[in-house]
Scaffold this motif. Sequence first.
Motif, PDB file in Angstrom:
ATOM      1  N   LYS A 252       0.777  -1.233   0.000  1.00 24.48           N
ATOM      2  CA  LYS A 252       0.000   0.000   0.000  1.00 24.48           C
ATOM      3  C   LYS A 252       0.815   1.294   0.000  1.00 24.48           C
ATOM      4  CE  LYS A 252      -4.251  -1.352  -0.175  1.00 24.48           C
ATOM      5  NZ  LYS A 252      -5.099  -1.115   0.921  1.00 24.48           N
ATOM      6  N   ILE A 253       2.130   1.188   0.269  1.00 20.31           N
ATOM      7  CA  ILE A 253       2.919   2.429   0.259  1.00 20.31           C
ATOM      8  C   ILE A 253       3.805   2.434  -0.980  1.00 20.31           C
ATOM      9  CG2 ILE A 253       4.485   3.930   1.536  1.00 20.31           C
ATOM     10  CD1 ILE A 253       3.622   2.581   4.119  1.00 20.31           C
ATOM     11  N   HIS A 254       3.576   3.413  -1.823  1.00 18.91           N
ATOM     12  CA  HIS A 254       4.309   3.530  -3.087  1.00 18.91           C
ATOM     13  C   HIS A 254       5.209   4.760  -3.015  1.00 18.91           C
ATOM     14  CE1 HIS A 254       1.169   0.779  -4.505  1.00 18.91           C
ATOM     15  NE2 HIS A 254       0.354   1.570  -3.847  1.00 18.91           N
ATOM     16  N   PHE A 255       6.174   4.799  -3.905  1.00 16.69           N
ATOM     17  CA  PHE A 255       7.113   5.927  -3.902  1.00 16.69           C
ATOM     18  C   PHE A 255       7.226   6.508  -5.294  1.00 16.69           C
ATOM     19  CE2 PHE A 255       8.077   3.240  -0.360  1.00 16.69           C
ATOM     20  CZ  PHE A 255       8.116   4.164   0.669  1.00 16.69           C
ATOM     21  N   LEU A 256       7.365   7.808  -5.346  1.00 15.54           N
ATOM     22  CA  LEU A 256       7.554   8.462  -6.637  1.00 15.54           C
ATOM     23  C   LEU A 256       8.640   9.524  -6.488  1.00 15.54           C
ATOM     24  CD1 LEU A 256       6.451   8.660  -9.577  1.00 15.54           C
ATOM     25  CD2 LEU A 256       5.046  10.582  -8.761  1.00 15.54           C
ATOM     26  N   ALA A 257       9.665   9.384  -7.333  1.00  9.54           N
ATOM     27  CA  ALA A 257      10.718  10.405  -7.346  1.00  9.54           C
ATOM     28  C   ALA A 257      10.207  11.585  -8.166  1.00  9.54           C
ATOM     29  CB  ALA A 257      11.990   9.826  -7.960  1.00  9.54           C
ATOM     30  N   VAL A 258      10.238  12.761  -7.574  1.00 10.92           N
ATOM     31  CA  VAL A 258       9.779  13.974  -8.265  1.00 10.92           C
ATOM     32  C   VAL A 258      10.913  14.998  -8.217  1.00 10.92           C
ATOM     33  CG1 VAL A 258       7.352  13.583  -7.644  1.00 10.92           C
ATOM     34  CG2 VAL A 258       8.789  14.952  -6.128  1.00 10.92           C
ATOM     35  N   PRO A 259      10.874  15.997  -9.105  1.00 11.22           N
ATOM     36  CA  PRO A 259      11.883  17.061  -8.986  1.00 11.22           C
ATOM     37  C   PRO A 259      11.721  17.709  -7.616  1.00 11.22           C
ATOM     38  CG  PRO A 259      10.588  17.292 -11.013  1.00 11.22           C
ATOM     39  CD  PRO A 259       9.922  16.241 -10.188  1.00 11.22           C
ATOM     40  N   GLU A 260      12.780  17.646  -6.805  1.00 12.24           N
ATOM     41  CA  GLU A 260      12.623  18.083  -5.419  1.00 12.24           C
ATOM     42  C   GLU A 260      12.632  19.601  -5.279  1.00 12.24           C
ATOM     43  OE1 GLU A 260      14.916  15.986  -2.491  1.00 12.24           O
ATOM     44  OE2 GLU A 260      14.768  14.112  -3.627  1.00 12.24           O
ATOM     45  N   LEU A 261      11.685  20.087  -4.526  1.00  9.55           N
ATOM     46  CA  LEU A 261      11.560  21.528  -4.301  1.00  9.55           C
ATOM     47  C   LEU A 261      11.709  21.799  -2.816  1.00  9.55           C
ATOM     48  CD1 LEU A 261       8.429  22.118  -6.569  1.00  9.55           C
ATOM     49  CD2 LEU A 261      10.755  22.921  -7.013  1.00  9.55           C
ATOM     50  N   GLU A 262      12.688  22.623  -2.493  1.00 11.41           N
ATOM     51  CA  GLU A 262      12.930  22.919  -1.085  1.00 11.41           C
ATOM     52  C   GLU A 262      12.024  24.067  -0.648  1.00 11.41           C
ATOM     53  OE1 GLU A 262      16.983  22.573  -0.280  1.00 11.41           O
ATOM     54  OE2 GLU A 262      16.737  22.776   1.892  1.00 11.41           O
ATOM     55  N   ILE A 263      10.740  23.763  -0.589  1.00  6.14           N
ATOM     56  CA  ILE A 263       9.739  24.776  -0.233  1.00  6.14           C
ATOM     57  C   ILE A 263       8.932  24.219   0.931  1.00  6.14           C
ATOM     58  CG2 ILE A 263       7.670  25.995  -1.050  1.00  6.14           C
ATOM     59  CD1 ILE A 263       8.633  25.636  -3.908  1.00  6.14           C
ATOM     60  N   SER A 264       8.639  25.072   1.920  1.00  9.09           N
ATOM     61  CA  SER A 264       7.718  24.654   2.984  1.00  9.09           C
ATOM     62  C   SER A 264       6.853  25.845   3.367  1.00  9.09           C
ATOM     63  CB  SER A 264       8.483  24.156   4.206  1.00  9.09           C
ATOM     64  OG  SER A 264       9.124  25.239   4.852  1.00  9.09           O
ATOM     65  N   SER A 265       5.678  25.563   3.891  1.00  9.13           N
ATOM     66  CA  SER A 265       4.797  26.635   4.354  1.00  9.13           C
ATOM     67  C   SER A 265       5.460  27.385   5.502  1.00  9.13           C
ATOM     68  CB  SER A 265       3.456  26.054   4.816  1.00  9.13           C
ATOM     69  OG  SER A 265       2.836  25.357   3.777  1.00  9.13           O
ATOM     70  N   THR A 266       6.206  26.655   6.333  1.00 10.07           N
ATOM     71  CA  THR A 266       6.902  27.300   7.459  1.00 10.07           C
ATOM     72  C   THR A 266       7.833  28.381   6.938  1.00 10.07           C
ATOM     73  OG1 THR A 266       6.825  25.253   8.737  1.00 10.07           O
ATOM     74  CG2 THR A 266       8.466  26.879   9.420  1.00 10.07           C
ATOM     75  N   ASP A 267       8.612  28.046   5.904  1.00 16.61           N
ATOM     76  CA  ASP A 267       9.557  29.007   5.343  1.00 16.61           C
ATOM     77  C   ASP A 267       8.819  30.187   4.707  1.00 16.61           C
ATOM     78  OD1 ASP A 267      12.238  29.832   4.520  1.00 16.61           O
ATOM     79  OD2 ASP A 267      11.484  29.438   2.496  1.00 16.61           O
ATOM     80  N   ILE A 268       7.705  29.896   4.049  1.00 15.65           N
ATOM     81  CA  ILE A 268       6.938  30.981   3.407  1.00 15.65           C
ATOM     82  C   ILE A 268       6.397  31.943   4.463  1.00 15.65           C
ATOM     83  CG2 ILE A 268       4.836  31.491   2.071  1.00 15.65           C
ATOM     84  CD1 ILE A 268       5.438  28.729   0.630  1.00 15.65           C
TER      85      ILE A 268
END
Length: 207
Positions: free
Chosen positions: A162-178
């Motif tokens: 049930k747990i799958h993984f997908l490599a995506v272009p990583e974005l170093e963004i977080s709501s905390t930082d925003i």
Amino acid sequence: MEDTLQPIRRIGIMGGTFDPIHMAHLAIAEQVREAFALDLVLFIPAANPPHKQGRKVAPAYHRLMMTQLATYSNSCFHVSKQELERTGPSYSLLTVREVQEKYGADAELYFITGSDTINELHTWYHIEELLDSCHFVGTTRPGAPVDKEDLVKRFGRLAEEKIHFLAVPELEISSTDIRQRVRCGKSIKYVVPAAVEAYIRKEGLYQ
Ligand code: ATP
Ligand code: MG
């Protein structure tokens, strides 16, 4: 003429506090939609996040508005107010059950997350029942490598199935930082959609 409308079978659930929603949320939802051939993705802002008790979260209606503004231009993206309309904590198990009820027993549900969330799954309410009820997709997030062996140790067969993984272009963004950037008067252009940036400024959020 025969009715050719296909039932909606594969549904993504993109849960989050969305305080505020940002480009990485949108990007991972779109990447998972495509890779898992989802018919639609439901963005479901959390009302009273069980994991974020203690921190002051922006009022639900602002987070809902920003989620609507951010997803409006993608015809596969929809916003659900179900967690905001429910009283009590935002348990995902209840959310998944409501989605299953709405779209029927044949619908396959994919809970879309970042890898940091996959690492915290063991703290979630009735996680084994939840893993029985839907799939999870963990997308790569900077700074949050996943220990797959540990997942199998914890959840056994459920982790493998049930747990799958997908490599995506990583974005170093977080709501905390925003939120921090807004507080410090720094730019948030291109990390949130332009309409979300305008909304944050107009409503004076995160000052
Ligand atoms: P906060 O800093 O307030 O925790 P956040 O950026 O982590 O905010 P959430 O609303 O907590 O955003 O996250 C909702 C979902 O989106 C979670 O499953 C989280 O793992 C995922 N997510 C958020 N940011 C990213 C990112 N940059 N890359 C991959 N997944 C992400
Ligand atoms: Mg988070």
